[in-house]
Scaffold this motif. Structure first.
Motif, PDB file in Angstrom:
ATOM      1  N   PRO A   3      34.271  53.711  29.500  1.00  0.00           N
ATOM      2  CA  PRO A   3      35.603  53.157  29.199  1.00  0.00           C
ATOM      3  C   PRO A   3      36.753  54.035  29.699  1.00  0.00           C
ATOM      4  O   PRO A   3      37.779  53.512  30.126  1.00  0.00           O
ATOM      5  N   GLN A   4      36.586  55.362  29.664  1.00  0.00           N
ATOM      6  CA  GLN A   4      37.652  56.249  30.129  1.00  0.00           C
ATOM      7  C   GLN A   4      37.881  56.080  31.628  1.00  0.00           C
ATOM      8  O   GLN A   4      39.026  56.087  32.089  1.00  0.00           O
ATOM      9  N   ILE A   5      36.812  55.911  32.373  1.00  0.00           N
ATOM     10  CA  ILE A   5      36.938  55.719  33.816  1.00  0.00           C
ATOM     11  C   ILE A   5      37.580  54.370  34.112  1.00  0.00           C
ATOM     12  O   ILE A   5      38.430  54.257  34.994  1.00  0.00           O
ATOM     13  N   ARG A   6      37.184  53.334  33.357  1.00  0.00           N
ATOM     14  CA  ARG A   6      37.797  52.015  33.553  1.00  0.00           C
ATOM     15  C   ARG A   6      39.284  52.054  33.251  1.00  0.00           C
ATOM     16  O   ARG A   6      40.094  51.463  33.978  1.00  0.00           O
ATOM     17  N   ILE A   7      39.670  52.747  32.180  1.00  0.00           N
ATOM     18  CA  ILE A   7      41.090  52.849  31.844  1.00  0.00           C
ATOM     19  C   ILE A   7      41.845  53.578  32.955  1.00  0.00           C
ATOM     20  O   ILE A   7      42.943  53.177  33.330  1.00  0.00           O
ATOM     21  N   VAL A   9      40.987  53.720  36.159  1.00  0.00           N
ATOM     22  CA  VAL A   9      41.040  52.830  37.330  1.00  0.00           C
ATOM     23  C   VAL A   9      42.056  51.717  37.115  1.00  0.00           C
ATOM     24  O   VAL A   9      42.830  51.384  38.017  1.00  0.00           O
ATOM     25  N   TYR A  10      42.097  51.155  35.908  1.00  0.00           N
ATOM     26  CA  TYR A  10      43.085  50.103  35.626  1.00  0.00           C
ATOM     27  C   TYR A  10      44.507  50.661  35.665  1.00  0.00           C
ATOM     28  O   TYR A  10      45.431  49.967  36.095  1.00  0.00           O
ATOM     29  N   SER A  11      44.687  51.883  35.232  1.00  0.00           N
ATOM     30  CA  SER A  11      46.012  52.508  35.310  1.00  0.00           C
ATOM     31  C   SER A  11      46.434  52.699  36.759  1.00  0.00           C
ATOM     32  O   SER A  11      47.596  52.468  37.111  1.00  0.00           O
ATOM     33  N   ILE A  12      45.493  53.115  37.591  1.00  0.00           N
ATOM     34  CA  ILE A  12      45.797  53.266  39.025  1.00  0.00           C
ATOM     35  C   ILE A  12      46.116  51.920  39.636  1.00  0.00           C
ATOM     36  O   ILE A  12      47.082  51.799  40.415  1.00  0.00           O
ATOM     37  N   LEU A  13      45.340  50.891  39.300  1.00  0.00           N
ATOM     38  CA  LEU A  13      45.633  49.547  39.815  1.00  0.00           C
ATOM     39  C   LEU A  13      47.006  49.064  39.356  1.00  0.00           C
ATOM     40  O   LEU A  13      47.763  48.479  40.137  1.00  0.00           O
ATOM     41  N   PHE A  14      47.329  49.289  38.090  1.00  0.00           N
ATOM     42  CA  PHE A  14      48.631  48.887  37.566  1.00  0.00           C
ATOM     43  C   PHE A  14      49.752  49.576  38.342  1.00  0.00           C
ATOM     44  O   PHE A  14      50.726  48.933  38.753  1.00  0.00           O
ATOM     45  N   PHE A  15      49.610  50.871  38.572  1.00  0.00           N
ATOM     46  CA  PHE A  15      50.610  51.613  39.332  1.00  0.00           C
ATOM     47  C   PHE A  15      50.699  51.095  40.773  1.00  0.00           C
ATOM     48  O   PHE A  15      51.798  50.956  41.320  1.00  0.00           O
ATOM     49  N   PHE A  99      55.487  42.826  36.496  1.00  0.00           N
ATOM     50  CA  PHE A  99      54.695  43.333  35.384  1.00  0.00           C
ATOM     51  C   PHE A  99      53.641  42.327  34.945  1.00  0.00           C
ATOM     52  O   PHE A  99      52.503  42.697  34.634  1.00  0.00           O
ATOM     53  N   ALA A 100      54.010  41.053  34.891  1.00  0.00           N
ATOM     54  CA  ALA A 100      53.055  40.029  34.470  1.00  0.00           C
ATOM     55  C   ALA A 100      51.896  39.934  35.457  1.00  0.00           C
ATOM     56  O   ALA A 100      50.737  39.787  35.040  1.00  0.00           O
ATOM     57  N   ASN A 101      52.179  40.043  36.743  1.00  0.00           N
ATOM     58  CA  ASN A 101      51.111  40.003  37.735  1.00  0.00           C
ATOM     59  C   ASN A 101      50.149  41.169  37.544  1.00  0.00           C
ATOM     60  O   ASN A 101      48.933  40.988  37.591  1.00  0.00           O
ATOM     61  N   ALA A 102      50.685  42.343  37.318  1.00  0.00           N
ATOM     62  CA  ALA A 102      49.826  43.519  37.125  1.00  0.00           C
ATOM     63  C   ALA A 102      48.989  43.387  35.853  1.00  0.00           C
ATOM     64  O   ALA A 102      47.791  43.667  35.866  1.00  0.00           O
ATOM     65  N   VAL A 103      49.594  42.936  34.788  1.00  0.00           N
ATOM     66  CA  VAL A 103      48.867  42.809  33.525  1.00  0.00           C
ATOM     67  C   VAL A 103      47.799  41.722  33.615  1.00  0.00           C
ATOM     68  O   VAL A 103      46.653  41.921  33.168  1.00  0.00           O
TER      69      VAL A 103
END
Length: 120
Positions: A3-7, A9-15, A99-103
């Motif tokens: 889960p930490q790695i997924r979070i 990766v998702y943070s990097i994708l969001f950025f 923001f909506a697209n990223a989320v």
């Protein structure tokens, strides 16, 4: 994937989604294409990279999920901005759409990842 790695990766994708939107829009202006097509293709490239490194399914499922998530999240982001929920804070609804697209993209990636975990 932990889960930490997924979070992470998702943070990097969001950025990446937030910072690359202006770049994709400027590329679309130079190419004189529709901005939604340019954004969809740009986000699909990010999604393809994540699909091949994160999901590691076969090629066809990676491509289908990446393009499907890019198109669906962009469509839902535009529908979400039509609700005019944050009109006081974002009068032109541009930040809301970004923001909506990223989320939405991250939510759909987690859904696809959970489906992959349950199937295997």
């Amino acid at each position: 994937m932990k889960p930490q790695i997924r979070i992470l990766v998702y943070s990097i994708l969001f950025f990446l989604y937030l910072t690359s939107t202006t770049f994709f829009l400027s590329v679309g202006e130079k190419l004189k294409t529709d901005p939604y097509i340019t954004l969809g293709c740009g986000f699909a490239i990010f999604n393809l990279i994540y699909a091949f490194f994160g999901l590691k399914w076969n090629i066809l499922l990676n491509i289908i999920s990446a393009i499907g998530i890019a198109a669906l999240s962009l469509f839902l982001a535009l529908k979400f901005t039509n609700l005019h929920l944050f009109i006081d804070y974002d009068p032109y609804q541009v930040k809301t759409a970004i923001f909506a697209n990223a989320v939405f993209s991250i939510i759909f990636w987690e859904i696809v990842y959970q489906i992959k975990i349950r199937k295997s």
